[in-house]
Write a protein that holds these residues in place. Structure first.
Motif, PDB file in Angstrom:
ATOM      1  N   UNK A 102      42.999  32.580  46.662  1.00 51.31           N
ATOM      2  CA  UNK A 102      41.933  33.572  46.760  1.00 51.31           C
ATOM      3  C   UNK A 102      42.324  34.795  45.951  1.00 51.31           C
ATOM      4  N   UNK A 103      41.450  35.218  45.053  1.00 55.18           N
ATOM      5  CA  UNK A 103      41.659  36.398  44.217  1.00 55.18           C
ATOM      6  C   UNK A 103      40.837  37.546  44.777  1.00 55.18           C
ATOM      7  N   UNK A 104      41.488  38.672  45.068  1.00 54.86           N
ATOM      8  CA  UNK A 104      40.819  39.855  45.620  1.00 54.86           C
ATOM      9  C   UNK A 104      40.955  41.004  44.639  1.00 54.86           C
ATOM     10  N   UNK A 105      39.831  41.559  44.206  1.00 56.68           N
ATOM     11  CA  UNK A 105      39.824  42.690  43.281  1.00 56.68           C
ATOM     12  C   UNK A 105      39.138  43.894  43.889  1.00 56.68           C
ATOM     13  N   UNK A 115      44.100  45.553  53.842  1.00 59.23           N
ATOM     14  CA  UNK A 115      43.429  44.435  54.498  1.00 59.23           C
ATOM     15  C   UNK A 115      44.331  43.212  54.561  1.00 59.23           C
ATOM     16  N   UNK A 116      45.020  42.895  53.461  1.00 55.39           N
ATOM     17  CA  UNK A 116      45.878  41.712  53.438  1.00 55.39           C
ATOM     18  C   UNK A 116      47.077  41.887  54.357  1.00 55.39           C
ATOM     19  N   UNK A 117      47.628  43.087  54.428  1.00 56.71           N
ATOM     20  CA  UNK A 117      48.747  43.330  55.330  1.00 56.71           C
ATOM     21  C   UNK A 117      48.309  43.183  56.781  1.00 56.71           C
ATOM     22  N   UNK A 118      47.091  43.654  57.101  1.00 58.88           N
ATOM     23  CA  UNK A 118      46.574  43.486  58.460  1.00 58.88           C
ATOM     24  C   UNK A 118      46.351  42.006  58.774  1.00 58.88           C
ATOM     25  N   UNK A 119      45.796  41.264  57.806  1.00 62.20           N
ATOM     26  CA  UNK A 119      45.541  39.841  58.030  1.00 62.20           C
ATOM     27  C   UNK A 119      46.847  39.070  58.191  1.00 62.20           C
ATOM     28  N   UNK A 120      47.836  39.370  57.354  1.00 62.52           N
ATOM     29  CA  UNK A 120      49.117  38.680  57.449  1.00 62.52           C
ATOM     30  C   UNK A 120      49.801  38.973  58.775  1.00 62.52           C
ATOM     31  N   UNK A 121      49.746  40.231  59.203  1.00 54.68           N
ATOM     32  CA  UNK A 121      50.373  40.582  60.476  1.00 54.68           C
ATOM     33  C   UNK A 121      49.689  39.876  61.640  1.00 54.68           C
ATOM     34  N   UNK A 173      61.941  29.212  51.939  1.00 55.56           N
ATOM     35  CA  UNK A 173      61.354  29.723  53.180  1.00 55.56           C
ATOM     36  C   UNK A 173      60.207  28.838  53.671  1.00 55.56           C
ATOM     37  N   UNK A 174      59.479  28.219  52.718  1.00 57.91           N
ATOM     38  CA  UNK A 174      58.308  27.390  53.009  1.00 57.91           C
ATOM     39  C   UNK A 174      57.251  28.125  53.856  1.00 57.91           C
ATOM     40  N   UNK A 175      56.723  29.236  53.355  1.00 57.16           N
ATOM     41  CA  UNK A 175      55.657  29.918  54.103  1.00 57.16           C
ATOM     42  C   UNK A 175      54.346  29.151  53.996  1.00 57.16           C
ATOM     43  N   UNK A 176      53.472  29.349  54.946  1.00 57.63           N
ATOM     44  CA  UNK A 176      52.130  28.767  54.885  1.00 57.63           C
ATOM     45  C   UNK A 176      51.115  29.774  54.348  1.00 57.63           C
ATOM     46  N   UNK A 177      51.561  31.009  54.167  1.00 57.66           N
ATOM     47  CA  UNK A 177      50.686  32.072  53.685  1.00 57.66           C
ATOM     48  C   UNK A 177      51.497  32.977  52.770  1.00 57.66           C
ATOM     49  N   UNK A 178      50.972  33.232  51.559  1.00 55.03           N
ATOM     50  CA  UNK A 178      51.702  34.046  50.579  1.00 55.03           C
ATOM     51  C   UNK A 178      50.731  35.002  49.912  1.00 55.03           C
ATOM     52  N   UNK A 179      51.166  36.251  49.751  1.00 54.75           N
ATOM     53  CA  UNK A 179      50.373  37.277  49.072  1.00 54.75           C
ATOM     54  C   UNK A 179      51.159  37.755  47.852  1.00 54.75           C
ATOM     55  N   UNK A 180      50.518  37.784  46.682  1.00 51.37           N
ATOM     56  CA  UNK A 180      51.117  38.305  45.450  1.00 51.37           C
ATOM     57  C   UNK A 180      50.359  39.569  45.061  1.00 51.37           C
ATOM     58  N   UNK A 181      51.015  40.713  45.170  1.00 55.37           N
ATOM     59  CA  UNK A 181      50.402  42.014  44.939  1.00 55.37           C
ATOM     60  C   UNK A 181      51.191  42.753  43.833  1.00 55.37           C
ATOM     61  N   UNK A 182      50.701  42.713  42.616  1.00 53.90           N
ATOM     62  CA  UNK A 182      49.451  42.123  42.159  1.00 53.90           C
ATOM     63  C   UNK A 182      49.740  41.093  41.066  1.00 53.90           C
ATOM     64  N   UNK A 183      48.723  40.331  40.690  1.00 52.85           N
ATOM     65  CA  UNK A 183      48.927  39.252  39.727  1.00 52.85           C
ATOM     66  C   UNK A 183      49.207  39.807  38.337  1.00 52.85           C
ATOM     67  N   UNK A 220      47.012  34.518  48.421  1.00 55.98           N
ATOM     68  CA  UNK A 220      46.127  35.617  48.058  1.00 55.98           C
ATOM     69  C   UNK A 220      46.706  36.300  46.818  1.00 55.98           C
ATOM     70  N   UNK A 221      45.887  36.469  45.791  1.00 63.22           N
ATOM     71  CA  UNK A 221      46.269  37.188  44.578  1.00 63.22           C
ATOM     72  C   UNK A 221      45.482  38.491  44.529  1.00 63.22           C
ATOM     73  N   UNK A 222      46.178  39.608  44.415  1.00 62.50           N
ATOM     74  CA  UNK A 222      45.528  40.908  44.292  1.00 62.50           C
ATOM     75  C   UNK A 222      45.379  41.219  42.811  1.00 62.50           C
ATOM     76  N   UNK A 223      44.172  41.583  42.386  1.00 68.26           N
ATOM     77  CA  UNK A 223      43.907  41.844  40.972  1.00 68.26           C
ATOM     78  C   UNK A 223      43.400  43.244  40.730  1.00 68.26           C
ATOM     79  N   UNK A 224      43.885  43.857  39.640  1.00 72.16           N
ATOM     80  CA  UNK A 224      43.346  45.151  39.214  1.00 72.16           C
ATOM     81  C   UNK A 224      41.962  44.951  38.612  1.00 72.16           C
ATOM     82  N   UNK A 225      41.186  46.009  38.548  1.00 70.58           N
ATOM     83  CA  UNK A 225      39.856  45.935  37.948  1.00 70.58           C
ATOM     84  C   UNK A 225      39.814  46.845  36.727  1.00 70.58           C
TER      85      UNK A 225
END
Length: 464
Positions: A102-105, A115-121, A173-183, A220-225
């Motif tokens: 999922x790409x979020x811009x 938002x992503x930190x809240x969702x991950x927590x 680590x084998x996580x099931x959820x990964x966030x890359x901030x930013x791509x 989750x990939x965070x993208x600049x606009x």
């Protein structure tokens, strides 16, 4: 431009559309963008899938492909995991799907990382999660989580921008959820281009997508606009991922809108509404309430409509201001609506409604910062313009929706029953709609539904 070793093949990629060219040219031959071609180093598929990559712990043994009749393929509904945030789940299509990318811009500071930190927590207690930050230090991430009062059990963080090292840590680590901030900060050792370049963004995202599909890790990939509002980097990036979400909102407002522009697992143009506070983003379960002014008395130049975003009907207020213009060419300004469509509607109002406003400035605005992209706003816009011109408000608790044709007819819009039901829920007593959208008599007790076929009929009903 960095030096490229001899015998190394290069190409030039358009940052707007992703088209490739063998030589540099000022204008892209596909989309026509100027000065958009960027040099990349070509890498064969065989070298990209190096022996070391094939032996990695997450790649596993790859079976040779085979042709299978489609009727013999076993399929099942995608299992979804709730993020713990209802509005976020709605935009995702009901929850997070295993292996989805999922790409979020959005604009800087609008709330993407929050938002992503809240969702991950919220999900870390059920799913092991890894937050990869390339722009902030671990202390900054931990400080934000502490200010938001988030539980951090099961949530790990990594400050790294090299894709190879990120995947190495993830394979251990084998996580099931990964966030890359930013791509845009990621880079791979296989390319010589600088981080943030077209080739680095595309190749880094491609390796993360490959990892997600082979291991079932949701990413989750965070993208600049850019200044135009699109995600920076090649457009091919949006085609590689499963979903593209955009954060919208005025910097002076505390409300944020998360919209899905692409979603392989849910409805497109689905909308989630949030309010920014001291404890982060808080979901707004009833967004219609914030898009209505809530004034005690009706005001001239205002009309309430029922728009539809994804699977949700929303009540929004359309405001219009008509004033004498000192210019030889009066202005037509639309905020939240398409400006060319406003000019077309004003021409229809003159031709088929007999209302002359050629010497007037016309300003139209959708309250709340929301952007209406459907034709159901045609009739409310014209009723608001007429109300402002005559300085007479519409009847109290009146709503309208309908498409206006060039010949002056009022056309129906999809899901008319749901729109009327939403209006009745919020206490509206009168609705001006197309005759084809009118329900059976007595369907909505306490609400008068005025069915119209022509623009002249709608203008007469609004004047009553």
């Amino acid at each position: 431009m960095s030096k490229i070793p001899a015998k190394t093949k290069v190409a030039f990629v358009c940052s707007e559309c992703g088209a490739e060219s063998s030589k540099w040219q000022g204008q892209c031959g596909e989309c026509g963008a100027w000065n958009a071609l960027t040099q990349i180093v070509l890498e064969s598929a065989a070298s990209a899938a190096s022996p070391a990559a094939r032996r990695s712990s997450w790649a596993g043994k790859v079976d040779p492909p085979k042709v299978t009749p489609l009727k013999d393929v076993l399929h099942h509904e995608d299992a979804r995991t709730s993020t713990g945030i209802g509005e976020f789940d709605r935009v995702l299509g009901g929850g997070l799907v295993e292996g989805a990318v999922i790409l979020i811009g959005g604009d800087p500071g609008i709330g993407k990382s929050t938002l992503l930190l809240q969702a991950l927590a919220g999900m870390a207690g059920r799913l092991p999660a890894l937050y990869v930050t390339g722009e902030e230090s671990l202390a900054q991430v931990a400080g934000r989580a502490s200010r938001l009062g988030l539980p951090l059990d099961g949530l790990s963080a990594l400050a790294e921008t090299g894709v190879e090292r990120i995947l190495e840590q993830a394979s251990q680590m084998r996580p099931k959820l990964l966030v890359a901030d930013s791509v845009q900060t990621l880079w791979t050792e296989s390319l010589t281009a600088a981080p943030g370049s077209v080739s680095q963004v595309r190749e880094s995202a491609a390796r993360l997508v490959r990892y997600a599909k082979e291991t079932g890790t949701a990413i989750f990939l965070v993208g600049h606009v850019t200044k135009e509002g699109g995600i920076a980097g090649p457009r091919v990036l949006e085609h590689m991922v499963d979903a593209v979400l955009y954060f919208e909102g005025d910097s002076g407002s505390r409300f944020r809108v998360l919209r899905a522009f692409k979603n392989r697992f849910g409805a497109v143009n689905e909308l989630g509404v949030f309010a920014m506070g001291d404890k982060g983003l808080r979901e707004v379960p009833n967004p219609s309430a914030i898009f209505l002014s809530g004034g005690s008395t009706p005001q001239p130049g205002s009309c309430v409509m029922v728009t539809r975003e994804g699977t949700r009907p929303l009540m929004v207020e359309v405001q219009a201001l008509v004033d004498s213009s000192p210019l030889s060419n009066p202005r037509r300004v639309a905020v939240g609506l398409e400006q060319n469509r406003l000019a077309m509607l004003l021409a229809v109002l003159h031709r088929h409604g007999g209302i002359m406003i050629g010497d007037q400035d016309v300003f139209v605005n959708v309250v709340g910062g929301i952007r209406v992209q459907e034709t159901a706003a045609d009739l409310p816009v014209l009723l608001a313009v007429l109300s402002s011109l005559r300085d007479r408000p519409l009847a109290d608790k009146t709503i309208a929706f309908g498409e206006v044709g060039l010949s002056g007819e009022i056309r129906p819009v999809p899901n008319g029953e749901e729109r009327l039901k939403e209006a009745a829920t919020h206490g509206f007593k009168r609705a001006i709609v197309s005759k084809a959208n009118a329900p059976k008599a007595g369907s909505y007790k306490g609400m008068e539904v005025v069915a119209v076929e022509r623009l002249a009929d709608a203008l007469s009903a609004a004047a009553d």
